[in-house]
Motif scaffolding. Structure first.
Motif, short mmCIF file in Angstrom:
data_model
loop_
_atom_site.label_atom_id
_atom_site.label_comp_id
_atom_site.label_asym_id
_atom_site.label_seq_id
_atom_site.Cartn_x
_atom_site.Cartn_y
_atom_site.Cartn_z
N LYS A 84 0.81 -1.23 0.00
CA LYS A 84 0.00 0.00 0.00
C LYS A 84 0.84 1.27 0.00
CE LYS A 84 -4.13 -2.15 1.74
NZ LYS A 84 -5.08 -2.34 2.83
N PRO A 85 1.50 1.56 -1.13
CA PRO A 85 2.26 2.81 -1.23
C PRO A 85 1.32 4.01 -1.24
CG PRO A 85 2.09 1.78 -3.39
CD PRO A 85 1.49 0.81 -2.41
N HIS A 86 1.53 4.94 -0.32
CA HIS A 86 0.58 6.04 -0.11
C HIS A 86 1.09 7.33 -0.73
CE1 HIS A 86 -1.46 9.13 2.58
NE2 HIS A 86 -2.48 8.48 2.06
N LEU A 87 2.25 7.81 -0.28
CA LEU A 87 2.85 9.01 -0.85
C LEU A 87 4.35 8.76 -1.04
CD1 LEU A 87 1.05 11.80 1.24
CD2 LEU A 87 0.69 11.31 -1.18
N VAL A 88 4.93 9.45 -2.01
CA VAL A 88 6.35 9.26 -2.30
C VAL A 88 7.04 10.62 -2.32
CG1 VAL A 88 5.81 7.26 -3.74
CG2 VAL A 88 6.19 9.47 -4.82
N ASP A 89 8.37 10.60 -2.26
CA ASP A 89 9.15 11.80 -2.53
C ASP A 89 10.44 11.39 -3.22
OD1 ASP A 89 9.40 14.54 -2.66
OD2 ASP A 89 10.33 14.76 -0.71
N VAL A 90 11.04 12.34 -3.92
CA VAL A 90 12.24 12.07 -4.72
C VAL A 90 13.38 12.96 -4.23
CG1 VAL A 90 13.24 12.18 -7.03
CG2 VAL A 90 10.89 11.39 -6.74
#
Length: 309
Positions: free
Chosen positions: A280-286
């Motif tokens: 369940k990937p919710h939010l990401v950042d790079v």
């Protein structure tokens, strides 16, 4: 009607990312549900927002994966998190969707967790009529100029995209609840590209909508890539050539081609990272220096780091 197109270009293609199994060094520091992650690539720091009873709400790691410190003050239920670096200092912005005395706010903290600014009325869910009255604000993006973009609502009354000046005055506001052009059903994530465009993950409408950052004018939308599951997050890769989009219900990160100046056309998926079931990937950042992608997973209750190959 092409629902299952097994000849789509990323099938069988080489992966663009690989999991960094050594990040973090000690995963046991994740003691709650990890909802959001933000990278400070200037200082090599990774901030994680998690939820749960008697758990620290914000954890800070080095980009190498060492746990540094945590803080808990005035954060109730973090949803989105963003790090802003200016020439003089850096700050951490958190959207709080809690229903207690700190909730329904967008808050700015020092890197050590000192509360510096509150937008919204803590504890009061807003109406769409008042710009700074939030109802479950989902995410925030702050430009170096200090201009602020907020997507407000993670399922509350409001379904809108709001631009504020660096002194927190409304510049423009767009969006109501609905399926039409410029309307939203759970605007969940927001980011900017170098061409003056604002990208919004319109989660429950299963599309990404794009707006002009100066005027708020609608520029287009992508929906064909999201027939299986709506976009939960939207972030650009470090070179702005691709968009990384988390799809929580199918446990996938989609890599989409970012259009140059001009028409946004339709979406093209060039690669995908398939995560384990129930991740369940919710939010990401790079990390805009190294290109690493950090994924906050509420199913696995961890943040994972993927490095470009």
């Amino acid at each position: 009607l092409k629902t299952f197109d097994y000849s789509s270009p990323w099938k069988g293609q080489q992966q663009m990312y690989k999991l960094d199994i050594g990040w973090p060094k000690i995963p046991e520091y994740f003691t709650g549900q990890t909802f959001c992650v933000a990278v400070d690539s200037v200082h090599g720091l990774v901030y994680v927002g998690q939820r749960g009873d008697n758990v620290p709400k914000v954890l800070v790691f080095s980009e190498e994966g060492y746990f540094l410190y945590s803080w808990n003050n005035t954060v109730e239920m973090p949803h989105g998190i963003f790090v802003l670096n200016t020439e003089t200092d850096s700050s951490v912005w958190i959207t709080d969707v809690g229903t207690g005395k700190y909730g329904h706010t967008v808050k700015q903290y020092s890197p050590s967790g000192k509360l510096m600014q509150i937008l919204g009325t803590p504890g009061n869910a807003g109406s769409s009529l008042i710009p700074l009255q939030f109802d479950q604000p989902a995410e925030i993006f702050v430009e170096e100029s200090g201009d602020i973009y907020v997507v407000d609502g993670d399922g509350g009354m409001n379904n809108r995209l709001l631009k504020l000046s660096n002194d927190y005055k409304e510049i423009w506001l767009t969006g109501t609840n609905g399926t039409g052009i410029g309307q939203f059903k759970i605007p969940h994530s927001v980011t900017l590209d170098p061409f003056g465009r604002v990208w919004v993950a319109d989660r429950d409408n299963k599309r990404i909508q794009v707006f002009d950052k100066v005027t708020g004018e609608w520029l287009g939308c992508w929906s064909s890539c999201f027939s299986e599951d709506g976009p939960y997050s939207v972030r650009f890769t470090a070179n702005y050539k691709y968009l990384i989009v988390a799809q929580l219900n199918i446990n996938r990160l989609a890599v989409l081609v970012a259009p140059p100046v001009g028409s946004i056309g339709n979406c093209v998926m060039v690669n995908a990272v398939q995560l384990a079931d129930e991740t369940k990937p919710h939010l990401v950042d790079v990390d805009m220096k190294s290109g690493a992608v950090y994924v906050a997973e509420i199913g696995a209750q961890q943040v994972q780091k993927y490095v470009p190959l």
